[in-house]
Design a protein around this motif. Structure first.
Motif, PDB file in Angstrom:
ATOM      1  N   PRO A  94       9.385  20.931  -5.155  1.00 45.09           N
ATOM      2  CA  PRO A  94       8.026  21.368  -4.811  1.00 45.09           C
ATOM      3  C   PRO A  94       6.997  20.258  -5.032  1.00 45.09           C
ATOM      4  N   VAL A  95       6.078  20.121  -4.089  1.00 43.55           N
ATOM      5  CA  VAL A  95       4.983  19.152  -4.193  1.00 43.55           C
ATOM      6  C   VAL A  95       3.683  19.810  -3.745  1.00 43.55           C
ATOM      7  N   ARG A  96       2.590  19.261  -4.188  1.00 36.10           N
ATOM      8  CA  ARG A  96       1.262  19.730  -3.757  1.00 36.10           C
ATOM      9  C   ARG A  96       0.805  18.961  -2.530  1.00 36.10           C
ATOM     10  N   GLY A  97       1.205  17.676  -2.438  1.00 31.64           N
ATOM     11  CA  GLY A  97       0.721  16.866  -1.328  1.00 31.64           C
ATOM     12  C   GLY A  97       1.650  15.724  -0.983  1.00 31.64           C
ATOM     13  N   VAL A  98       1.306  15.085   0.129  1.00 32.92           N
ATOM     14  CA  VAL A  98       2.013  13.901   0.598  1.00 32.92           C
ATOM     15  C   VAL A  98       0.961  12.860   0.945  1.00 32.92           C
ATOM     16  N   LEU A  99       1.190  11.641   0.495  1.00 28.57           N
ATOM     17  CA  LEU A  99       0.332  10.515   0.867  1.00 28.57           C
ATOM     18  C   LEU A  99       1.093   9.668   1.861  1.00 28.57           C
ATOM     19  N   GLU A 100       0.504   9.496   3.054  1.00 24.93           N
ATOM     20  CA  GLU A 100       1.095   8.595   4.044  1.00 24.93           C
ATOM     21  C   GLU A 100       0.287   7.308   4.085  1.00 24.93           C
ATOM     22  N   LEU A 101       1.011   6.204   3.953  1.00 25.11           N
ATOM     23  CA  LEU A 101       0.444   4.861   4.059  1.00 25.11           C
ATOM     24  C   LEU A 101       1.144   4.154   5.205  1.00 25.11           C
ATOM     25  N   ASN A 102       0.609   3.019   5.631  1.00 28.57           N
ATOM     26  CA  ASN A 102       1.339   2.192   6.586  1.00 28.57           C
ATOM     27  C   ASN A 102       2.701   1.871   5.995  1.00 28.57           C
ATOM     28  N   GLY A 103       3.680   1.601   6.819  1.00 25.45           N
ATOM     29  CA  GLY A 103       4.994   1.227   6.324  1.00 25.45           C
ATOM     30  C   GLY A 103       4.951  -0.098   5.586  1.00 25.45           C
ATOM     31  N   GLY A 104       5.480  -0.147   4.367  1.00 32.14           N
ATOM     32  CA  GLY A 104       5.575  -1.405   3.635  1.00 32.14           C
ATOM     33  C   GLY A 104       4.966  -1.449   2.248  1.00 32.14           C
ATOM     34  N   PRO A 105       3.817  -0.818   1.988  1.00 33.76           N
ATOM     35  CA  PRO A 105       3.208  -0.939   0.654  1.00 33.76           C
ATOM     36  C   PRO A 105       4.077  -0.416  -0.485  1.00 33.76           C
ATOM     37  N   ALA A 106       4.894   0.603  -0.251  1.00 35.07           N
ATOM     38  CA  ALA A 106       5.728   1.134  -1.334  1.00 35.07           C
ATOM     39  C   ALA A 106       6.612   0.023  -1.907  1.00 35.07           C
ATOM     40  N   ALA A 107       7.255  -0.740  -1.050  1.00 33.71           N
ATOM     41  CA  ALA A 107       8.108  -1.846  -1.512  1.00 33.71           C
ATOM     42  C   ALA A 107       7.265  -3.008  -2.031  1.00 33.71           C
ATOM     43  N   ARG A 108       6.241  -3.383  -1.281  1.00 38.64           N
ATOM     44  CA  ARG A 108       5.411  -4.537  -1.646  1.00 38.64           C
ATOM     45  C   ARG A 108       4.728  -4.354  -3.003  1.00 38.64           C
ATOM     46  N   LEU A 109       4.281  -3.121  -3.296  1.00 39.61           N
ATOM     47  CA  LEU A 109       3.584  -2.851  -4.552  1.00 39.61           C
ATOM     48  C   LEU A 109       4.521  -2.367  -5.650  1.00 39.61           C
ATOM     49  N   ASN A 116       5.375  11.738  17.642  1.00 41.42           N
ATOM     50  CA  ASN A 116       4.132  11.183  18.192  1.00 41.42           C
ATOM     51  C   ASN A 116       3.403  10.268  17.223  1.00 41.42           C
ATOM     52  N   THR A 117       4.119   9.741  16.237  1.00 41.68           N
ATOM     53  CA  THR A 117       3.529   8.797  15.292  1.00 41.68           C
ATOM     54  C   THR A 117       3.996   7.407  15.674  1.00 41.68           C
ATOM     55  N   ARG A 118       3.046   6.539  15.948  1.00 42.18           N
ATOM     56  CA  ARG A 118       3.336   5.256  16.591  1.00 42.18           C
ATOM     57  C   ARG A 118       3.645   4.103  15.648  1.00 42.18           C
ATOM     58  N   ILE A 119       3.295   4.213  14.376  1.00 41.84           N
ATOM     59  CA  ILE A 119       3.533   3.097  13.462  1.00 41.84           C
ATOM     60  C   ILE A 119       4.318   3.581  12.238  1.00 41.84           C
ATOM     61  N   PRO A 120       5.135   2.708  11.642  1.00 42.93           N
ATOM     62  CA  PRO A 120       5.932   3.108  10.476  1.00 42.93           C
ATOM     63  C   PRO A 120       5.042   3.608   9.337  1.00 42.93           C
ATOM     64  N   ARG A 121       5.576   4.503   8.536  1.00 47.01           N
ATOM     65  CA  ARG A 121       4.834   5.097   7.426  1.00 47.01           C
ATOM     66  C   ARG A 121       5.676   5.087   6.160  1.00 47.01           C
ATOM     67  N   ASP A 122       4.993   4.884   5.031  1.00 56.06           N
ATOM     68  CA  ASP A 122       5.558   5.177   3.722  1.00 56.06           C
ATOM     69  C   ASP A 122       5.012   6.538   3.330  1.00 56.06           C
ATOM     70  N   MET A 123       5.884   7.446   2.919  1.00 58.02           N
ATOM     71  CA  MET A 123       5.470   8.784   2.511  1.00 58.02           C
ATOM     72  C   MET A 123       5.745   8.964   1.035  1.00 58.02           C
ATOM     73  N   LEU A 124       4.696   9.272   0.272  1.00 58.76           N
ATOM     74  CA  LEU A 124       4.818   9.554  -1.140  1.00 58.76           C
ATOM     75  C   LEU A 124       4.640  11.056  -1.332  1.00 58.76           C
ATOM     76  N   PHE A 125       5.667  11.725  -1.851  1.00 59.83           N
ATOM     77  CA  PHE A 125       5.628  13.158  -2.104  1.00 59.83           C
ATOM     78  C   PHE A 125       5.161  13.344  -3.547  1.00 59.83           C
ATOM     79  N   ILE A 126       4.093  14.130  -3.751  1.00 54.33           N
ATOM     80  CA  ILE A 126       3.371  14.138  -5.029  1.00 54.33           C
ATOM     81  C   ILE A 126       3.213  15.568  -5.553  1.00 54.33           C
ATOM     82  N   ASP A 127       3.524  15.763  -6.848  1.00 51.42           N
ATOM     83  CA  ASP A 127       3.385  17.101  -7.434  1.00 51.42           C
ATOM     84  C   ASP A 127       1.930  17.387  -7.804  1.00 51.42           C
TER      85      ASP A 127
END
Length: 160
Positions: free
Chosen positions: A127-142, A91-102
């Protein structure tokens, strides 16, 4: 006689409005807002504002049903303790970048451009403490990579 018909009609209208709200991306749950900074290995800092999914209900809802999200926005999923986690795109309508963070704010792994409505689980590499979801694309662009640091109040590093 008319009173008996009015109550069921009001109830039906309320249910219809609730269903329509879910379809258009309106939120049933309010999320706390905060800011965060991603420090990349290149020495650049990238600031994002976002919402925090810090309860079971908020984590379950996440960014589902949203039609769009501002480019400088994201959602931090706080799992409250270190653990392997799995995310999905139901049910997620737009691409996401997911960063898994300790717990120290270090990026463990990144899943770039998760496919909308895709249901296979996307796992952390440990093991991680959190996940950051951004719009799809910033991981590569940045140029974001494992080892970069996310500074936010839920991690054991200075909040932005």
């Amino acid at each position: 006689m008319r009173r008996r018909l009015v109550l069921p009609l009001i109830a039906a209208a309320a249910l219809s409005a609730r269903h329509a709200g879910a379809q258009t991306g309106q939120r049933a749950t309010d999320f706390p807002r905060s800011s965060l900074v991603i420090e990349s290995a290149s020495g650049r800092s990238h600031r994002f504002s976002g919402e925090v999914a810090d309860t079971d209900q908020r984590r379950a809802l996440g960014l589902m049903h949203r039609e769009s999200m501002p480019a400088d926005h994201g959602m931090v999923f706080d799992f409250k303790q270190d653990q392997p986690v799995a995310m999905w795109m139901r049910n997620t309508r737009i691409p996401r970048d997911m960063l898994f963070i300790d717990r120290d704010g270090r990026v463990v792994n990144i899943h770039a451009r998760a496919v909308p409505f895709d249901e296979p689980s996307i796992h952390s590499d440990g093991p991680v403490r959190g996940v950051l979801e951004l719009n799809g694309g910033p991981a590569a662009r940045l140029g974001l990579k494992a080892g970069d640091v996310v500074r936010h109040a839920i991690f054991r590093n200075a909040a932005p």
